[in-house]
Structure formats: structure tokens, C-alpha cells
Design an enzyme around this catalytic site. Structure first.
Site, PDB file in Angstrom:
ATOM      1  N   GLN A   1      13.929  -3.280   3.224  1.00  9.34           N
ATOM      2  CA  GLN A   1      12.708  -3.551   2.930  1.00  9.34           C
ATOM      3  C   GLN A   1      12.673  -4.373   1.836  1.00  9.34           C
ATOM      4  OE1 GLN A   1      10.051  -0.848   4.426  1.00  9.34           O
ATOM      5  NE2 GLN A   1       8.845  -1.965   5.900  1.00  9.34           N
TER       6      GLN A   1
ATOM      7  N   THR B   1      12.300   4.464   2.535  1.00  7.01           N
ATOM      8  CA  THR B   1      13.381   5.192   3.684  1.00  7.01           C
ATOM      9  C   THR B   1      13.662   4.434   5.177  1.00  7.01           C
ATOM     10  OG1 THR B   1      12.639   6.964   2.849  1.00  7.01           O
ATOM     11  CG2 THR B   1      14.016   7.544   5.105  1.00  7.01           C
ATOM     12  N   HIS B   2      13.131   2.730   5.203  1.00 11.91           N
ATOM     13  CA  HIS B   2      12.737   2.125   6.503  1.00 11.91           C
ATOM     14  C   HIS B   2      13.945   1.095   6.207  1.00 11.91           C
ATOM     15  CE1 HIS B   2       8.461   2.886   5.055  1.00 11.91           C
ATOM     16  NE2 HIS B   2       8.749   3.898   5.771  1.00 11.91           N
ATOM     17  N   TRP B   3      14.953   1.956   7.181  1.00 18.84           N
ATOM     18  CA  TRP B   3      16.237   0.711   7.392  1.00 18.84           C
ATOM     19  C   TRP B   3      16.310   0.954   9.459  1.00 18.84           C
ATOM     20  CZ3 TRP B   3      19.943  -0.766   5.216  1.00 18.84           C
ATOM     21  CH2 TRP B   3      20.256  -1.234   3.694  1.00 18.84           C
TER      22      TRP B   3
END
Length: 598
Positions: free
Chosen positions: A355, A525-527
Site C-alpha cells: 500500500q 501490514t497489508h500485503w
């Protein structure tokens, strides 16, 4: 791949689930309801609200954030990272840019509670942009693709997820009828949220007033921090959030933040056909050796807490590990062809996305008293005017967009102190700035999308291995001009909101073209990606039902199946896709185990 020989062989089960976060818990509930005997394997320790979230021990920033109590221990399990295909990857040894969870509940135990669906056009992102702007609008090397499923197909599952989570929010339209002052850009809904919207803290109210003043469309965030007492469809109970501010990175002591441990586990404990095993690190999905696209999974091999290799036979395997770990498991198991960025062939590891963040901080005169300590992880006010394709991209020359929100989640005494530009990093001048700023600051974020690219991917590292002799996962990833241009554009638009607040000063953190991803500083933490879903097996690892194209009794769930990054937090979409997949398993696959799409 190392040849790990099992020491123990367990009794066969109908289904084995690898990883027990949100998506693993959902699959466990769905498959046990279908009558299957299910075993879930979690590599980390057993965790629950008690004792892991017990008051007052859980209100400890040093233990939970600085010392990463609920996060993956990078000294024991990690990956390697490089910025380009010509670079040399090195191991990532300390939590920084993102915080993968470990233990029962996974990242679903320590998430903030921000709960989003997805903009309908983002599920058909490539076809949408090509239809509106032409095929040449998408830059060369950008590999975005459609999900293969529509918003209308997922909408019932979005709704059910919100009921399971006890999500607080205000809808805009329900069945095409305007019902409230929610998000005017969201897709149509079949029902209202489970609970009324959360209360709006003062900082978010200042943001809302300023956003309205400049002509934008602010709304109260959807939040899985319960606004009142609630019992979900599984009979699991939640208490009302008290705005203590200890959400992201913590287990909620008040049973107010939705988590697998609070909202699903109590129901699973009541059924005899479910078993959860913690401290079980799955190292391989076992295949029967058949060739010509006829391979079947026979179960998994894992290392237990005693260090013994255990074989768990199963008829069905669900990979529900955190984001990129699904790709790692597929690569180690030989499921699907590994992606090669040079030839642009292969699929496993392809379409990795993160992101693109920017932050605006406004500093006011003393005695403004914004009271930043009070907060909740999902609460606040957001706007979607510059998200997705809600604005004309034609003359702008970039793909994607960014939601923006003021999310007063509770500023902590170590990590939550904002100071104006020019403040020293230590000493008496720093202390003076902290004293002045802490109660007089409003901060908001532009939480931008990250597109996928031919040279951003994961594969097996040729040099580094783990303690079992297996190759580590290697990231090849960096920021691209398209996403930085988008972020700078949206940040400029949001500066109008900051200026409308009339602060004494404004501090902006935004990336510039040429900047590299810095793993030292936290972002999100948004992979996403690595086992991308899609309609074409040449560009996807799983089909529209999240079933492996190559091994039909293996399914993957979680954000690893996203074929592109989105601006929203991924949890709501990942969970809706899991219910969608579970429905296909229950209604189609179990009746006739086969590839659901030829």
C-alpha cells in the site's frame, strides 16, 4: 526443497487448514457445518482474549508494540528482501514496515478493526480501466487483472461478514434506497450494518467539518469495534467498545474488537468434529506424484512443538496463511509454476502488492485539547472522493486511488507523539515540542492503493534457508512512479482539508518519485498477492472459487489471492471471498470433487 521425512503419521481427516487467522477460522466453521472432520494447524502458540488480552497487563505498549509480543519473531522465521531483480536479497530480521501476526487468531487478533468492503469496479480493475480510458492507459509492465468475481456475487458474503464481526457503521443505500449519510461512493447493500456507527472523537469531527467545507463527502468509518453489546449469528458475544485506544497490536480485553478468537472460536469449541493444534509449523503440502495436471494433495507435513515432523493426511487442504506465506507454501510444495519476471511466465509469486501511504499532521495552538489518548482502532471519519475510479483519471496519467481518513486510534506514549517540522529528535527542544503538540494535533492518512508490476514478485531465495533446510521466501519489490504520482495527487487534494482546519502549521509525509521502500518504518501490514485469483490460469494461481488450477483439492484464502492492491484494508474483502469459496466447496466440490472450472 529439503526432504523432511515424517516421524509420525496422524489419523486421516476430511480437511486440514493451514493457518488460523480470520480466513482459517471462517473455513473451519463452514466445513464443520458441512459435516467434515477438520483439523486446523497454527504455527504459533495458542492465544485468546484471556490470558493474552487480560486487563491490565495488555495495556503495555513496550511489550506488545516495541517488543512485538503478538507479531512474528523474525529471528526464528523470516524472509529476504531486495528492491530489484538485479539486487542481492538480505534477511529481514526485525519488525518494521509491517507486522505479520503469529499464534491462534493471527493478524486477526492484533488488527485495528477497520472494516471495509471493496469498490465494485476494483474487482474488475483491468477491464474497467480499459473500457473507460482505453487499453493504452495502463502502463507497460503493470500486471493488474480482474478478480474473476463481481461485487453482486460477493455482496451477500460482505453482509454476513459484517454480521459475524458485529460491525458498526452507517449505510448510504440499502437495496437502492438512501437510508443515511454513509459513503455515497460505496456499492449497493442488501442490509444495514450489524450495529449503529461508532461515536466520533473530536479530532475526527474536526476533520469531517473541514472536509465538508471544501466540498468532499465524509462519512463515519465502518468499524469492527462494537458500538454496543452484540451477539453474532454464531452465538458469540461482544461488549461495547470503551475507546481505551489499545486495539492495533493488542488483544482486546473488553471483547469489543472482532477477532477469530472472540467471534468464531467459541462456536468451534462446541463441535466435536473440529480440532485446533497450535505450535504446528506446516512445511509442505504433500502431493500424490500424479502428472499431467492430475496431482492430488494427500495432506500436509508439519513440525510440532517437540520438533518432530508429522504427516497429517487429509482429503482437502486449505491454505490460509498470512498473505505472502501462502505463496511460500505453494512454492515449497511444487503447486503451480513459479513466476519468472524475465519470461513473464509462471504464476506462483506473481502480482505482489502493498500500500502507498501518506500522512498529514496539523498542529494547533495550545489548549485546543484534541485528547489523542482516547480512541479505537476502526473509529473515525473517512472520505472516498479520491479512491478507486471515483474521479476522472484520464488527464492524470495514473491508475488507482486512495481513501483518506482521520482515525483517532489512541496515541501511545512511546510511538504516538507527533511534532512539527523542524523539531529535533531529542533533547530539551524536543521535549518542549512534545508538551505543546500532544494535546493539540490532528493527523490523517491517505491510504493509497498499490498496483502490481511485472518485476514485483516473490520466489524462493537461492541462498538463505530456515532451520528446517527450506529456502526462505524472497521479496523483489519497490515503489513505482504510477503509485507515487497517485499518492502525491491525493495528498495535494487532502491538503485543502488540512488548510480548512486553520492550524498553526502542517507537516506532510509523502513519497517522491525515486524513493525506495524503507523496511525500517511502519506503514501497514497489508500485503496482497502471490497466489492471485483470476479467470485465466496463465496469469492466476487459483480460479474464481479460490481453487488451485493445478491441484483441485487445494484451496487458498486470504489477501494472497488478490490480483491487485486496493486502497482499503483487506480484511473485509478477504473474509467475504472466503465465504464465497466455502459456499462453492459445500455446494459443488463436496458433491463431486473435481476442478470447478475446467
Amino acid at each position: 526443497m529439503s526432504d523432511i521425512k515424517p516421524d509420525v503419521k496422524m489419523k486421516p481427516v476430511d480437511a486440514v487448514i493451514v493457518g488460523f487467522g480470520w480466513t482459517g477460522a471462517i473455513m473451519a466453521k463452514e466445513l464443520t457445518e458441512a459435516g467434515l472432520n477438520v483439523v486446523a494447524l497454527e504455527r504459533g502458540e495458542y492465544r485468546d482474549t484471556y490470558p493474552d488480552g487480560a486487563y491490565p497487563k495488555t495495556l503495555d505498549e513496550l511489550t506488545y508494540i516495541q517488543r512485538s509480543k503478538l507479531f512474528q519473531d523474525m529471528s526464528k522465521s523470516t524472509f529476504t528482501f531486495r528492491h530489484s531483480i538485479t539486487g542481492v536479497a538480505v534477511p529481514y530480521r526485525q519488525i518494521g514496515a509491517f507486522k505479520p501476526g503469529t499464534g491462534v487468531g493471527g493478524a486477526g487478533l492484533h488488527w485495528s478493526g477497520m472494516h471495509w468492503r471493496v469498490l465494485p469496479e476494483e474487482l474488475q480493475i483491468r477491464s474497467h480501466y480499459e473500457r473507460r480510458y482505453g487499453k493504452k492507459f495502463i502502463p507497460e509492465g503493470m500486471t493488474i487483472q480482474d478478480f474473476g468475481v463481481t461485487y453482486a456475487e460477493l455482496e451477500p458474503h460482505f453482509d454476513f461478514v459484517e454480521k459475524v464481526f458485529g460491525t458498526s457503521g452507517q449505510a448510504y443505500k440499502v437495496n437502492g434506497i438512501v437510508v443515511g449519510d454513509g459513503n455515497v461512493f460505496e456499492g449497493d447493500r442488501s442490509d444495514n450494518y450489524a450495529l449503529a456507527p461508532q461515536k466520533v472523537p473530536y479530532t475526527a469531527e474536526l476533520f469531517r467539518r473541514a472536509a465538508k467545507a471544501v466540498g468532499y463527502h465524509p462519512f463515519v468509518n465502518a468499524s469492527s469495534n462494537a458500538s454496543g453489546p452484540y451477539t453474532n449469528p454464531y452465538g458469540c458475544q461482544m461488549g461495547p467498545c470503551n475507546f481505551c485506544g489499545f486495539c492495533s497490536g493488542y488483544a482486546c480485553y473488553n471483547y469489543s474488537k472482532a477477532s477469530p478468537n472472540v467471534n468464531i472460536m467459541p462456536a468451534l469449541r462446541m463441535v466435536a468434529n473440529f480440532e485446533l493444534r497450535a505450535n504446528c509449523n506446516v512445511v509442505r503440502i504433500n502431493l500424490d506424484g500424479s502428472k499431467g495436471g492430475k496431482a492430488r494433495a494427500t495432506g500436509v507435513t508439519y513440525i510440532n512443538a517437540d520438533g518432530k515432523a508429522v504427516e497429517q493426511p487429509a482429503d482437502l487442504v486449505i491454505a490460509s496463511a498470512f498473505a505472502y506465506n501462502n505463496a511460500h507454501l505453494f512454492l515449497l510444495s511444487g503447486i503451480g509454476k513459479p513466476y519468472d519476471p524475465v519470461s513473464n511466465e509462471g504464476v506462483v509469486g506473481r502480482n505482489i502488492a502493498y500500500q502507498m501511504m501518506s500522512t498529514i499532521q496539523t498542529f494547533f495552538k495550545e489548549d485546543t485539547n484534541t485528547n489523542p489518548f482516547i480512541g479505537a482502532g476502526g473509529t473515525g471519519v473517512a472520505l472516498d472522493d479520491w479512491n478507486g475510479d471515483n474521479f476522472d483519471h484520464g488527464p492524470l496519467g495514473f491508475v488507482g486511488g486512495s481513501p483518506a481518513w482521520c482515525n483517532p486510534a489512541g496515541s501511545k506514549p512511546i510511538s504516538g507523539i507527533a511534532t512539527p517540522d523542524g523539531t529535533p529528535a531529542w533533547g530539551s527542544a524536543w521535549k518542549k515540542a512534545v508538551k505543546k503538540s500532544y494535546l493539540n494535533t490532528v493527523s490523517f492518512d491517505c491510504h493509497g492503493a498499490n498496483m502490481t508490476y511485472r518485476d514485483c514478485y516473490v520466489d524462493l531465495d537461492p541462498t538463505y534457508t530456515d532451520k528446517y533446510g527450506q529456502q526462505l521466501l524472497r521479496f523483489t519489490f519497490d515503489w513505482k512512479e504510477n503509485d507515487i504520482k497517485m499518492s502525491r495527487f491525493v495528498t495535494d487534494k487532502m491538503m485543502k482539508v488540512a488548510e480548512a482546519m486553520n492550524p498553526e502549521s502542517i507537516k506532510v509525509s509523502v513519497k517522491s518519485v525515486g524513493d525506495h521502500l524503507d523496511l525500517r518504518n511502519y506503514q501497514t501490514t497489508h500485503w496482497a498477492g502471490g497466489t492471485a485469483m483470476g479467470a485465466d490460469r496463465k496469469t492466476s494461481v487459483v480460479n474464481r472459487y479460490l481453487q488451485s488450477w493445478d491441484v483441485h483439492n487445494v484451496f487458498a484464502v486470504g489477501s494472497s489471492v488478490f490480483p491487485v492492491g486496493i486502497g482499503y484494508n483487506p480484511t473485509g474483502l478477504a473474509c467475504a471471498l472466503t465465504y464465497w469459496s466455502a459456499k462453492a466447496i459445500r455446494e459443488q466440490y463436496l458433491k463431486d470433487p473435481r476442478p470447478l472450472i475446467a
